[in-house]
Every structure is written in C-alpha cells, then in structure tokens.
Write an enzyme that holds these catalytic residues in place. Structure first.
Site, PDB file in Angstrom:
ATOM      1  N   ASP A   1      -8.736  -5.779  -5.465  1.00 19.82           N
ATOM      2  CA  ASP A   1      -8.355  -4.719  -4.530  1.00 19.82           C
ATOM      3  C   ASP A   1      -9.384  -3.583  -4.628  1.00 19.82           C
ATOM      4  OD1 ASP A   1      -7.180  -2.690  -3.070  1.00 19.82           O
ATOM      5  OD2 ASP A   1      -5.214  -2.864  -4.020  1.00 19.82           O
TER       6      ASP A   1
ATOM      7  N   SER B   1       0.839  -1.199   0.000  1.00 20.32           N
ATOM      8  CA  SER B   1       0.000   0.000   0.000  1.00 20.32           C
ATOM      9  C   SER B   1       0.874   1.248   0.000  1.00 20.32           C
ATOM     10  CB  SER B   1      -0.966  -0.045   1.187  1.00 20.32           C
ATOM     11  OG  SER B   1      -1.978   0.921   1.057  1.00 20.32           O
TER      12      SER B   1
ATOM     13  N   HIS C   1      -6.855  -6.220  -1.185  1.00 19.51           N
ATOM     14  CA  HIS C   1      -5.746  -5.299  -0.934  1.00 19.51           C
ATOM     15  C   HIS C   1      -4.733  -5.863   0.059  1.00 19.51           C
ATOM     16  CE1 HIS C   1      -3.778  -1.394  -0.794  1.00 19.51           C
ATOM     17  NE2 HIS C   1      -3.865  -1.381   0.520  1.00 19.51           N
TER      18      HIS C   1
END
Length: 445
Positions: free
Chosen positions: A339, A247, A374
């Site tokens: 995601d 991320s 994610h």
C-alpha cells in the site's frame, strides 16, 4: 462457451456468464504447433473509457493454449496467471493512463470481449483501426448481482445509500459497507456481498444526494441511524451488524465499532484506527483527527504522488486513539503490504497492540498480503497502480503488482466473508445456545 473461426481456431471461455468474483478458464485449440498468438481482453465502462489487456502465448505440440497452466511470454504480464487478462485490464493507449475503473451500474454486467490474434502483437497494434481480424473471439458477461438480488434505494432519515438483499425470505446477516475519499455512492461490493448471502447497505457519507459535498466533521449519529435502518429491516438478522470500510471508510468503520454496541464485526481494508482528516463528534464530544504531513509528500518523475510517508506514526497513537476497548465488535484488518497511500500495516498492528494491551476479549485479526496495494477490492477488479485523485488534483499512487494484487483480492474476499459469517451468524448462534443451556440449568436448580 466457445467460438470457432473459419480457420478452425476455437477460443473457449468457461463459464461464458458468471458472477464477477468467479474465475473463468480460457483455452484455444486448432492452432499450429508452436504458433505464437496474442490473447486480448477488452471492455468499456459507463463513461465509454476503453480498458484492455493482452498477453503473448505459444501453442503446444497439439496446437493448444491453456491459460490456466501455460506461461505468458510477454504483454501485460508474464508467467502463469489464469485471471491475468482480467486483473491487468487498464486504460487503452489512447485513454488517460491514470483512470481507475469504477463500476457504477451494478445492475448491468461487465461485458469483456476475449479474442485471440496471430503473432505477438503490441497494445498499439491491437487498438489500431488497421488491426487484422482476430482468429476467434468470445464475450464473457461478469455480473455483480446474482439472479434474485434486490437493489433498494435508501432515504431513511438522514441516511443515504442503497440496500442490496439476497434472494429469498431471509433473515440475512446485515453489513454496512463504505469506501473512502472517492465520495459518492459505490455499490459494487455490496452487490457482490448480497450475491453471497449478506444484506449489505452501501452507505454514502459525502458528495451524494443531499449530503455535504465535501468531507466535513462527522457525527456518529448518522452511522447509528444507518445501523438502526438495517436492524429494523424484516430481512436482516436482528442480533447485530457488521461494518466494512476501505481507506477513509476504515476509520469510520472503526469509529462505528467503538461507539455503536450493535456493531459486532468490523472489517477495515487499508484504513486507519483513529479519525483521519476530519473529526468525529459523539454526543457533543469531539474526537480530533490526525492530519497529513504534506511536507513529506513524495512525487515521482512522472508526477505520481505517494502519500504513505505523510501519515504520522507512533507519536499520534495515544493522542488520537478511540476507546476501542469498550467495543462489542470483533476486528479484522486486511492489509496490502505494498500500500503506497496509507501505512496500513502500522495502522493494523497499532490497533492489535492497543486492544491486546487492554486484554480485549472479542478478538482482533490482522491479515497481510504481500505485493498487494491500497485498492484491495473483490476479485477480479482490475488492478490500479495509480489514478487521478481529487484531494490533490493529481495522480495518486496506490501500489501493488498486478499478479500479487489479484491473488490478494481472492484471499481477502474469502477471509472477509468467513469472518462476517462467523461473527454475524455462527457466533451469535453459539452464544444463544449457551444462553438457552444456562437458563435450562438454572431452571432445574
């Protein structure tokens, strides 16, 4: 390996104690042919939050259940899913449903109790104080640190984190490991990397120790100092290091690869290929960030925020792109196709196209996993579809479906290790052999 009840029902979990990224086999015997049973897994985190999963099975003609090959008929998942009782662990009915499982105490294993119950039961029934005693139960210990792995707190200049070293004299390939806007220090991936032969520095960059409490402008000098620490360590191979970022940590990893020559392998997991949210300062020059477009936030009926559409697309590629073509690093982008927090497929393909347009020679791979969200973590971290996020002070959608997310974890973890081992060990060895051969040839001439 197993536990037998007074009724002769035997539940076996093999192995009973293992590393967290290892699968186990779960079998039940001594049941009546065709008997309906519920398999139940349960554990608590360091906050004492109760996580659980359950699945419904029907014994075969021999009175046996083999989770490796038999289908779940209901519960948290259906179909054949050998590690389903671990991948689908989620907050129990009496807990806040959007709680993410964080492993904070990596020196202690997860203690997962597996039990078998008569009949097809609900989650509420299983958690009820009046629930009947299980037919049989077994405890599975899931370790993040292999025997002999060292955890060393790091305070080196401004650098804050923890270094995890494999057992033995080394030297070992070195990796800098970072996560995202959760902040603080997350060590669970580094502990597992050390268990697989890597010297891994779990690096904090905000909201830890004396670091800034919030996300601010970053200076590449902080990350250069972290790389310097690794390369100076006597147990770390000195040719170069790898970086891993998830991320927000993804664009920091890419930034390190772009500006630090000794970064020779970069893994970005559902991250960005340019500064996001906060700018990056490199020797006085500021690389500006692109920002959320919060007008495009999507909020579901139950209040879950989906931020995927908030991240700008093609219009920012040229404006915010880092000079990746000057990097000495090979790149691996791991992508969860489902995601729902970052348009990570676009990010990865954008980086690949950019590098290809510059005839980049060190390589860029994009590995995409359908049905994966994610939070692509090492196996067999519980799948979390949504959890509370401090940026928005609300539940955030991460995406993914449990079964495919777990499969993606397995494949991504294997790919990540092979990539790092090749570029930090094998490729360096090949390059050195070529150099030595070249010197020998020149000396003969």
């Amino acid at each position: 390996m197993s536990s037998t009840s007074q009724d002769g029902v035997m539940l076996s979990v093999n192995p009973l104690s293992c590393l967290h990224d290892e699968p186990v086999s779960i079998k039940v015997s001594g049941l009546k042919p065709g008997q309906d049973v519920t398999l139940h897994s349960s554990m608590k985190d360091v906050r004492n939050v109760h996580f659980m999963s359950y699945a419904h099975y029907r014994a075969d003609g021999n009175g046996e259940v083999d989770v490796d090959v038999m289908e779940s008929l209901g519960g948290e998942y259906e179909g054949v899913f050998p590690m389903g009782l671990f991948g689908s662990l989620a907050p129990a009915p009496n807990e806040y449903k959007y709680t993410r499982f964080f492993k904070r105490d990596v020196e202690n294993p997860n203690i997962v109790t597996i039990s078998v119950h008569d009949g097809h039961l609900s989650a509420e029934t299983l958690c009820s104080p009046e629930a009947s005693k299980p037919l049989s139960s077994v405890v599975n210990e899931r370790h993040y640190m292999a025997p002999g792995v060292q955890r060393i707190p790091v305070r080196y200049g401004k650098v804050r984190g923890s270094l995890f070293l494999p057992p033995g004299d080394g030297p070992f390939p070195g990796v800098v490991d970072m996560f995202g806007t959760a902040g603080g220090l997350l060590e669970f991936r580094s502990a597992q990397l050390a268990s697989r032969g890597f010297a891994s520095l779990a690096l904090a960059f905000f909201n830890y120790d004396d670091l800034p409490k919030g996300l601010e402008e970053f200076d590449i000098a902080y990350f250069e100092e972290a790389v310097e620490y690794l390369l100076k360590h006597e147990k770390v191979l000195g040719y170069g290091v790898g970086v891993i970022g998830t991320s927000k940590g993804g664009d920091l990893a890419v930034s390190m690869a772009a500006f630090i020559p000794s970064v020779i392998a970069c893994v970005t997991i559902n991250g960005f290929f340019a500064p996001f949210g906060q700018g990056l300062r490199v020797e006085g020059q500021l690389y500006p960030p692109f920002k959320w477009d919060q007008d495009r936030l999507m909020i579901s009926d139950d209040g879950i925020i989906n931020a995927k559409a908030c991240i700008p697309g093609h219009k920012y590629v040229g404006k915010y792109m880092l000079p990746l073509e000057k990097s000495h690093s090979a790149f691996l982008f791991l992508v969860g196709i489902d995601d729902q927090n970052v348009n990570s497929e676009f990010q990865a393909q954008g980086a690949r196209k950019y590098l290809s347009s510059h005839n980049y020679k060190h390589g860029c791979l994009v590995e995409s996993y359908p049905g994966t969200g994610h939070l692509l973590e090492p196996p067999y971290s519980p799948h979390c579809y949504a959890s509370f996020q401090h940026t928005f002070m609300s539940a955030m959608c991460w995406g993914g479906s449990c079964k495919y997310h777990t499969l993606g974890q397995e494949r991504a973890w294997e790919k990540l290790q092979k990539f790092l081992r090749y570029h930090l060990v094998e490729r360096v060895h090949i390059s050195n052999e070529k150099y030595v051969t070249s010197v020998r040839l020149r000396s003969r001439l």
